[in-house]
Motif scaffolding. Sequence first.
Motif, PDB file in Angstrom:
ATOM      1  N   ASP A  68      41.552  39.667  48.009  1.00 58.34           N
ATOM      2  CA  ASP A  68      42.821  38.952  48.040  1.00 58.34           C
ATOM      3  C   ASP A  68      43.907  39.824  47.403  1.00 58.34           C
ATOM      4  N   LYS A  69      45.103  39.268  47.314  1.00 55.88           N
ATOM      5  CA  LYS A  69      46.243  40.036  46.806  1.00 55.88           C
ATOM      6  C   LYS A  69      46.076  40.399  45.335  1.00 55.88           C
ATOM      7  N   ASP A  70      45.514  39.488  44.521  1.00 52.70           N
ATOM      8  CA  ASP A  70      45.339  39.780  43.100  1.00 52.70           C
ATOM      9  C   ASP A  70      44.393  40.963  42.887  1.00 52.70           C
ATOM     10  N   GLU A  71      43.308  40.993  43.644  1.00 50.85           N
ATOM     11  CA  GLU A  71      42.378  42.119  43.538  1.00 50.85           C
ATOM     12  C   GLU A  71      43.071  43.414  43.950  1.00 50.85           C
ATOM     13  N   ILE A  73      46.365  44.105  43.717  1.00 49.72           N
ATOM     14  CA  ILE A  73      47.312  44.517  42.679  1.00 49.72           C
ATOM     15  C   ILE A  73      46.566  45.141  41.502  1.00 49.72           C
ATOM     16  N   SER A  74      45.422  44.562  41.150  1.00 48.46           N
ATOM     17  CA  SER A  74      44.610  45.133  40.073  1.00 48.46           C
ATOM     18  C   SER A  74      44.176  46.547  40.419  1.00 48.46           C
ATOM     19  N   ASN A 129      54.941  40.019  37.206  1.00 46.77           N
ATOM     20  CA  ASN A 129      53.802  39.492  37.951  1.00 46.77           C
ATOM     21  C   ASN A 129      52.633  39.255  36.999  1.00 46.77           C
ATOM     22  N   VAL A 131      49.404  39.278  37.290  1.00 46.45           N
ATOM     23  CA  VAL A 131      48.305  40.242  37.316  1.00 46.45           C
ATOM     24  C   VAL A 131      48.706  41.517  36.594  1.00 46.45           C
ATOM     25  N   LYS A 135      47.001  43.131  33.285  1.00 47.69           N
ATOM     26  CA  LYS A 135      46.471  44.498  33.312  1.00 47.69           C
ATOM     27  C   LYS A 135      47.133  45.364  32.245  1.00 47.69           C
TER      28      LYS A 135
END
Length: 212
Positions: A68-71, A73-74, A129, A131, A135
């Motif tokens: 997904d998008k969060d993964e 961005i990470s 953001n 995320v 991080k």
Amino acid sequence: MVSDNGSGARPYGGVDAADRQASRRARLLEAGLDLLGADVPKIAEVTVRGICQQAGLTARYFYENFADKDEFISAVFDGVIGDLAAGTQSAMQSAPPGQQIRTAMATIVRTVAGDARIGRLLFGAHLSNAVVVRKRVESSALMAILSGQHAGSVLRIPDSDRIRCVGHFVVGGVAQAISAWLNGEVRSAPDRLVEQLTALLEKLGDPSLYRD
């Protein structure tokens, strides 16, 4: 039909499936850095479709690499901070005695000055953001530990709360100073900023600061 991501996929254009997938992943991550490190990032509006459009790929290839998008961005953040940390560590190891701090600051400042996207992603005050915020906290904690360990090794003193405190102080202070520099609150040439940060950090090499 031969799958593009299967182990038995045939080469296409002289490039095998694994290399094609790695190339697509690299394009997606570069697109992510473009979006997250933009002058006025609109990460809340970024969608898988927008990421793929930036990368010139379809959604199929996004989900080939990320859940997904969060993964995603990470992964963008981890790649950038990992490269910066590795480059800084390598430069420090190659630096002559007494020049490690200056070399580390020069590497960080020149990296963010050379690619504004990196500076905005790691230190930009406007990027909120969730995320990225998480991080940043995680990476700052790790860098503080490593900084404390380095200080203890150089000064030849055991780990302690004082060492850990200074580690967090160094990481937080440097990050805030670079953020202010990127935002124009601190107006210095890159070399001048390196000199000032180095001078401040060298003051922390006084062993008396770590005595109970």
